[in-house]
Design an enzyme around this catalytic site. Structure first.
Site, mmCIF file in Angstrom:
data_model
loop_
_atom_site.group_PDB
_atom_site.id
_atom_site.type_symbol
_atom_site.label_atom_id
_atom_site.label_comp_id
_atom_site.label_asym_id
_atom_site.label_seq_id
_atom_site.Cartn_x
_atom_site.Cartn_y
_atom_site.Cartn_z
ATOM 1 N N ARG A 110 33.278 44.071 40.872
ATOM 2 C CA ARG A 110 32.614 42.953 41.535
ATOM 3 C C ARG A 110 32.133 43.417 42.904
ATOM 4 N NH1 ARG A 110 37.611 38.742 42.991
ATOM 5 N NH2 ARG A 110 38.155 39.638 45.012
ATOM 6 N N ASN A 148 32.208 34.707 47.930
ATOM 7 C CA ASN A 148 33.650 34.671 47.712
ATOM 8 C C ASN A 148 34.276 35.898 48.354
ATOM 9 O OD1 ASN A 148 36.068 33.516 46.102
ATOM 10 N ND2 ASN A 148 36.080 35.693 45.576
ATOM 11 N N GLU A 149 35.252 35.668 49.215
ATOM 12 C CA GLU A 149 35.957 36.766 49.875
ATOM 13 C C GLU A 149 34.969 37.854 50.328
ATOM 14 O OE1 GLU A 149 40.400 36.437 47.901
ATOM 15 O OE2 GLU A 149 39.036 37.969 47.124
ATOM 16 N N GLU A 307 42.748 29.819 48.392
ATOM 17 C CA GLU A 307 43.413 30.534 47.305
ATOM 18 C C GLU A 307 44.803 30.978 47.750
ATOM 19 O OE1 GLU A 307 41.587 33.949 45.576
ATOM 20 O OE2 GLU A 307 39.573 33.090 45.578
ATOM 21 N N LYS A 356 43.649 39.205 34.207
ATOM 22 C CA LYS A 356 44.338 38.453 33.149
ATOM 23 C C LYS A 356 45.830 38.303 33.390
ATOM 24 C CE LYS A 356 44.524 42.501 30.036
ATOM 25 N NZ LYS A 356 43.631 43.354 30.865
ATOM 26 N N PHE A 357 46.421 39.170 34.222
ATOM 27 C CA PHE A 357 47.833 39.024 34.548
ATOM 28 C C PHE A 357 48.055 38.304 35.877
ATOM 29 C CE2 PHE A 357 48.125 42.666 31.560
ATOM 30 C CZ PHE A 357 48.958 42.060 30.625
ATOM 31 N N HIS A 358 46.988 37.758 36.458
ATOM 32 C CA HIS A 358 47.109 36.941 37.670
ATOM 33 C C HIS A 358 47.522 35.536 37.251
ATOM 34 C CE1 HIS A 358 46.142 34.943 41.428
ATOM 35 N NE2 HIS A 358 45.740 36.069 41.967
#
Length: 670
Positions: A110, A148-149, A307, A356-358
């Protein structure tokens, strides 16, 4: 706080493009069950909104906006410009970022763009414009969320486009190349320029790059990223007047590339992302410091926690799940320090992709989980305490914090690599908090007249104006404490001659002729703070020039010399701490400072019991967050909002528990 937002809003990032239509129906039902009233929508949806260069698809977003509105959920709508789609980087590889050593970074993650790229900006503004024109009147819209960020993965780019933008920035800053040469000290190492066109970013060189060149490139890079926000904000203000605009900062120990204290002035409301580091034993203390610094970026006003995580994240080497109650404590700590919204990344934990593991509000294992039950409980707690919305802090102690000083302090070719900018600021904040002292973390240019204690930690780079302001605070009656490696250089990173600590010599009444940094593992003893304490990292060959010695080195390279000094300054005092005290030494020092400054101390505070007060026009709220393993007694009167019971002087907060007391009239002054 914008009236378009629910009081003490609760929710998080929502990414419906990752899920099926049936999942969307379940999402809305479960959002209602969890009490979600605000979601951030469309953050990473550029490729869905603009599938190709010539096609747009808003139908799915139209449906989401309508359905969320029907469910009573407000939307923080992102401009989706955080991550360009593959078609754009494929067509324009020249927009990709370049590292300091000349490597072009590829798409596939990203933020694959150079912040100075005109190609990126053209396409980003086209997308931003299309969204603003389409949704500016939608009843679900509560807030615009730019990108974003910003700068999370591409804060500094060293490509030729960035080089030209850097030269343009330098021309505006210095006007002519002679001024640049003077500021950069180019007489050293034959670096003199006779034309701006010869100047490059500080790319990898055979030896250390010019330090002021490095510093200016850091300033430039922060400004370029901010400008990306500003141009989108201006489009939104023009096309969607009255809807507040934000972007999410990353005020955390590990993020230093953006000068958020400057950025905060450009936002309608400040937002922040914060993630605790599982491997750090002081995570809740770092959280409290960062939350106070976030309030500083918001000029003391309430802000939004955009967040944080319900449990584990995906990006640390070892991603530990949060312990029972930890998520609620983290959330209430942010609120205690000024947050008027508690949002998470993300609503539903992803089943594919890098995150996916967040953890999410809705975990992979579904609703029959401790995590989901805590999410529902947190929502209940936030509803119970929502009257704090709009209230602020009224503190008597300030810690001065400056991103430019951070950048300068941690450049190369310095006396010790062990000197870290946030180190002393965080430890002094910890010690003050443990003694029940509320702290504002503010820029050195802030008005200091209301503070009884002004802490100046590791302010390596400082302007004459800031020095005058700090001196004036002491003269007016404040207790000022300055730590080592402060006042060393001016804004051009030029040494202030005549002896250290440079700019603060006269105020402090001391003069150091040489630094004596300690070697790895080397420790010294310091005597005079009611006994003997330990220290490491730093010592100085310091002589008194009007100050008195409060403590001295008992051993080591500065044995017998002053380690801590104090001087009367007008109606106040000025202290100097010339070494890195251990936590016990910091606690003893702070106890002296708090007593001398006559600071108010909140009831019940302890090393693992966080006590903070927010104050409104006609009420005050005492937050008690027990991070320890034992019950915590707190003398307070009022209504405890989490349990709903009245308290008459004897509140016991269980281990790992939280409490918020709406204080009885008169307790605020007690």
């Amino acid at each position: 706080m914008p009236t378009s937002l629910p009081p003490l809003a609760f929710g998080g990032d929502y990414n419906p493009e990752q899920w099926s239509r049936d999942d969307h129906v379940e999402d809305r039902d479960l959002m209602r069950e969890a009490g979600v009233d605000l979601v951030t929508l469309g953050v990473f949806s550029w490729a869905w909104l603009q599938p190709t260069a010539d096609t747009w698809d808003f139908a799915w977003l139209d449906a989401q906006m309508d359905e969320l509105h029907a469910a009573g959920i407000r939307v923080d709508l992102a401009t989706a410009t955080a991550s360009p789609p593959p078609w754009l980087t494929h067509r324009h590889p020249e927009m990709l970022p370049v590292t300091q050593d000349g490597r072009t970074l590829s798409p596939g993650g990203r933020q694959a763009f150079c912040p100075s790229s005109p190609v990126y900006r053209e396409h980003a503004l086209a997308l931003c414009t299309a969204l603003a024109e389409r949704y500016r009147d939608h009843p679900a819209l509560a807030l615009w969320h730019v990108s974003n960020e910003i700068g999370c993965h591409n804060a500094r780019c060293y490509c030729d486009v960035s080089a030209e933008a850097f030269r343009t920035w330098l021309r505006a800053r210095y006007d002519d190349v002679a001024h640049l040469n003077d500021a950069w000290g180019t007489a050293f190492w034959s670096q003199r320029y006779d034309d701006f066109e010869q100047v490059l970013p500080p790319r990898v060189a055979p030896a250390h790059a010019n330090p002021t060149q490095q510093l200016d490139f850091l300033r430039f890079s922060s400004d370029q990223l901010l400008d990306n926000f500003v141009v989108e904000r201006d489009v939104l203000h023009r096309l969607s007047p009255g809807v507040p605009v934000t972007t999410n900062f990353m005020v955390m120990r590990q993020t230093m590339e953006m000068d958020y204290l400057r950025w905060g002035r450009e936002l309608d409301v400040v937002s922040n992302d914060h993630y605790v580091i599982a491997a750090e034993g002081d995570a809740h203390r770092e959280l409290a410091f960062s939350a106070d610094l976030t309030r500083g970026t918001a000029d003391g006003k309430p802000w939004l926690l955009m967040e944080h995580s319900t449990s584990a994240v995906n990006w640390q080497p070892r991603n530990r799940a949060k312990k029972p109650g930890e998520m609620i404590r983290n959330s209430l700590s942010h609120v205690a320090h000024g947050a008027d919204a508690v949002l998470f990344f993300q609503w539903r934990a992803s089943r594919a992709g890098a995150e996916k593991f967040h953890s999410g509000l809705l975990p992979h294992a579904g609703t029959d989980t401790r995590q989901w039950r805590e999410v529902v409980e947190l929502s209940r707690v936030l509803d119970a305490v929502q009257d704090v919305t709009g209230s602020t802090a009224r503190n008597q102690a300030a810690i001065l914090f400056d991103y430019e000083a951070w950048w300068g302090c941690e450049l190369d070719s310095h006396p010790s690599v062990d000197v870290r900018y946030r180190d002393r600021a965080e430890d002094l904040h910890r010690a003050l908090s443990a003694q029940g002292v509320g702290v504002d973390v503010v820029h050195p240019s802030a008005d200091l007249s209301a503070y009884r204690l002004v802490v100046v930690p590791t302010l390596y780079l400082v302007s004459d104006e800031t020095v005058a302001s700090i001196e004036a605070a002491a003269e007016a009656g404040a207790t000022v404490v300055v730590t080592y490696f402060s006042g060393i250089v001016d804004e051009h990173d030029h040494i202030r001659l005549g002896g250290y600590p440079g700019a603060f010599r006269d105020l402090l009444g001391v003069r150091t002729t040489e630094f004596l940094p300690l070697l790895t593992g080397e420790q010294v003893k310091v005597e005079g703070l009611g006994g003997t304490v330990g220290a490491d990292t730093w010592a100085e060959d310091l002589e008194l020039a009007g100050a008195e010695a409060v403590a001295t080195y008992a051993d080591g390279p500065a044995a017998g010399l002053p380690a801590i000094t104090r001087r009367d300054a007008g109606r106040g005092t000025a202290w100097y701490v010339a070494t890195r005290l251990d936590p016990a030494g910091t606690d003893r020092l702070v106890e002296r400072l708090v007593a001398e400054a006559g600071l108010e101390q909140l009831p019940g505070a302890a090393p693992d019991v966080e006590v903070t007060r927010r104050v409104g026009d006609d009420a005050s709220w005492l937050f008690v967050i027990n991070h320890g393993d034992a019950d915590a007694p707190v003398p307070v009167h009022g209504q405890e909002l989490v349990t709903g019971r009245a308290v008459e002087g004897d509140l016991v907060v269980p281990a790992g528990g939280v409490a918020v007391v709406r204080e009885a009239a008169g307790d605020r002054e007690a």
